[in-house]
Enzyme design. Structure first.
Site, PDB file in Angstrom:
ATOM      1  N   SER A 193       1.502  73.490   7.912  1.00 43.08           N
ATOM      2  CA  SER A 193       2.323  73.248   8.952  1.00 43.08           C
ATOM      3  C   SER A 193       1.265  72.760  10.032  1.00 43.08           C
ATOM      4  O   SER A 193       0.581  71.839  10.018  1.00 43.08           O
ATOM      5  CB  SER A 193       2.929  74.485   9.531  1.00 43.08           C
ATOM      6  OG  SER A 193       3.933  74.424  10.544  1.00 43.08           O
ATOM      7  N   ASP A 226      11.617  67.928   4.476  1.00 35.86           N
ATOM      8  CA  ASP A 226      10.771  69.193   5.224  1.00 35.86           C
ATOM      9  C   ASP A 226      12.224  69.624   6.317  1.00 35.86           C
ATOM     10  O   ASP A 226      12.668  68.658   6.842  1.00 35.86           O
ATOM     11  CB  ASP A 226       9.633  68.588   5.876  1.00 35.86           C
ATOM     12  CG  ASP A 226       8.683  69.896   6.710  1.00 35.86           C
ATOM     13  OD1 ASP A 226       9.267  70.493   7.489  1.00 35.86           O
ATOM     14  OD2 ASP A 226       7.844  70.270   6.415  1.00 35.86           O
ATOM     15  N   HIS A 230       9.040  74.001   3.590  1.00 40.67           N
ATOM     16  CA  HIS A 230       7.844  73.739   4.346  1.00 40.67           C
ATOM     17  C   HIS A 230       6.821  74.719   4.270  1.00 40.67           C
ATOM     18  O   HIS A 230       6.908  75.762   4.196  1.00 40.67           O
ATOM     19  CB  HIS A 230       8.631  74.075   5.865  1.00 40.67           C
ATOM     20  CG  HIS A 230       7.493  73.573   6.984  1.00 40.67           C
ATOM     21  ND1 HIS A 230       7.188  72.438   7.472  1.00 40.67           N
ATOM     22  CD2 HIS A 230       6.777  74.564   7.565  1.00 40.67           C
ATOM     23  CE1 HIS A 230       6.489  72.482   8.384  1.00 40.67           C
ATOM     24  NE2 HIS A 230       5.943  73.655   8.535  1.00 40.67           N
TER      25      HIS A 230
END
Length: 383
Positions: free
Chosen positions: A199, A296, A328
């Protein structure tokens, strides 16, 4: 799924909250007073074999360098020491957890574990690529595995103080202080290293990959990077706007990050553009593996994503695994990082952990791009 991209502006606050509090990142419950596991001097206490929890180290010495979390507390990390053949191998993981893009969001974040080491959990589990299980993580289980905690809100790239929110945005200093500290406690003699993150931590890996390699200039160490779910795109959404671009512009501005972005990019593009990986990856000189889902939960621009890695994938030193799942962060979750038959999302019958290992150890070239959704039946959709 195309409709999700069109609702991005309305979903942005929710998405920021989800990533901030999401399961791919460590818990942030407050430790009790006096429960610190280390004073930052570099002690490395081995956990009992049965434990899956890794204690925190508060890096108090970094404060003298101005390397502090948003509220001025010291940065922190978790280290599970290597063993046997992995003694001189290191994984350095940059924790993710959204960004702070305004005085208001920075003020809100600094009172949480994403802005203060006072509010971080005193121990966290290491799973996925950070796991000590040889069954779940055969290539890296016995390496020294470190997670540098995320408390700056700017993908370890900012360097300023925001008077309106009373927050220190010192991610670049935290990055530098943490890496230099790790070098001092043994990482300087490493012969194998892998910088990882997911991330906002995955974006941080892309921003800092060549910097990481530069810490090992005169040795024959193998240094590579793995960016998981960090391929954020500057793309036109179905509403005709570039919603993520305006968000990233605010992040770069409030964080004072422009001066710390890759110079090869800022020499030709504006600072906001150089916070987007698609404008950076072709200029990275260190071998890097991009692990991303084309769908995502933050973005789902498959065609643009595939186009953005065309030049990147032409380099033999780089690796790629873009699957058509709705998830994700896949490298740190046991459900998506494992070698059990049918246990991991796979492309052409090869799972994520095997793909990354084959690439890192040069066992095979890995340039895997999945067919479009919903063809992949191996997905672990996470939302």
């Amino acid at each position: 799924m195309a409709g999700i991209a069109g609702t991005w502006p309305a979903l942005l606050p929710l998405v920021a909250f989800l990533v901030l509090m999401g399961g791919c990142c460590a818990a942030t419950t407050s430790p009790a007073a006096g429960d610190e596991q280390s004073d930052g001097a570099g002690g490395r206490r081995r956990r009992r074999a049965a434990s899956v929890m890794v204690p925190i180290t508060i890096l108090k010495s970094a404060v003298d360098e101005g390397a502090v979390c948003m509220d001025g507390t010291p940065p922190a990390y978790h280290l599970d020491p290597g063993s046997g053949a992995g003694n001189k191998s290191w994984i350095v993981n940059l924790e993710g957890g959204a960004w702070c893009s305004s005085a208001r969001t920075c003020r809100l974040t600094k009172g949480t574990g994403r802005g203060s080491s006072d509010h971080m959990a005193k121990e966290i589990p290491f799973t996925g690529i950070m796991s000590s299980s040889p069954a779940a993580n055969p290539d890296f289980y016995n390496w020294n595995r470190v997670k540098i905690r995320y408390c700056d809100g700017g993908s370890f790239a900012g360097d300023t103080y925001n008077k309106d929110s009373g927050t220190y945005l010192r991610g670049q200093r935290i990055w530098d202080a943490a890496i230099r500290h790790l070098l001092s406690i043994g990482m300087a003699s490493a012969d194998q290293l892998l910088l990882t993150g997911c991330s906002s931590g995955g974006l941080a890996v892309i921003l800092h990959c060549d910097e990481f390699r530069a810490f090992f200039p005169s040795r024959g160490a193998t240094v590579k990077c793995l960016a998981d779910a960090g391929l954020y795109l500057d793309a036109v959404d179905v509403s005709g706007g570039r919603s993520l671009r305006s968000y990233f512009r605010d992040i770069v501005a409030i964080q004072g990050a422009a001066k710390n972005l890759p110079p090869a990019c800022t020499a030709r593009l504006d600072a906001t553009s150089c916070f987007f990986p698609q404008n950076i990856i072709d200029g990275i000189n260190t071998p890097i593996f991009l692990l991303n889902t084309a769908y995502d939960f933050i973005q789902n621009f498959r065609d643009q994503m595939v186009a953005s890695v065309k030049g990147f994938s032409s380099s033999k030193r780089n690796g790629l695994f873009i699957n058509s799942c709705f998830a994700h962060c896949q490298s740190e979750l046991p459900g998506t990082w494992n070698n059990a038959a049918g246990g991991s999302p796979a492309i052409q019958n090869k799972g994520i952990a095997k793909s990354v290992g084959d690439w890192y150890f040069s066992r095979a070239e890995v340039k895997a791009i999945d067919c479009p959704y919903p063809c992949d039946k191996t997905c672990h959709d996470i939302i």
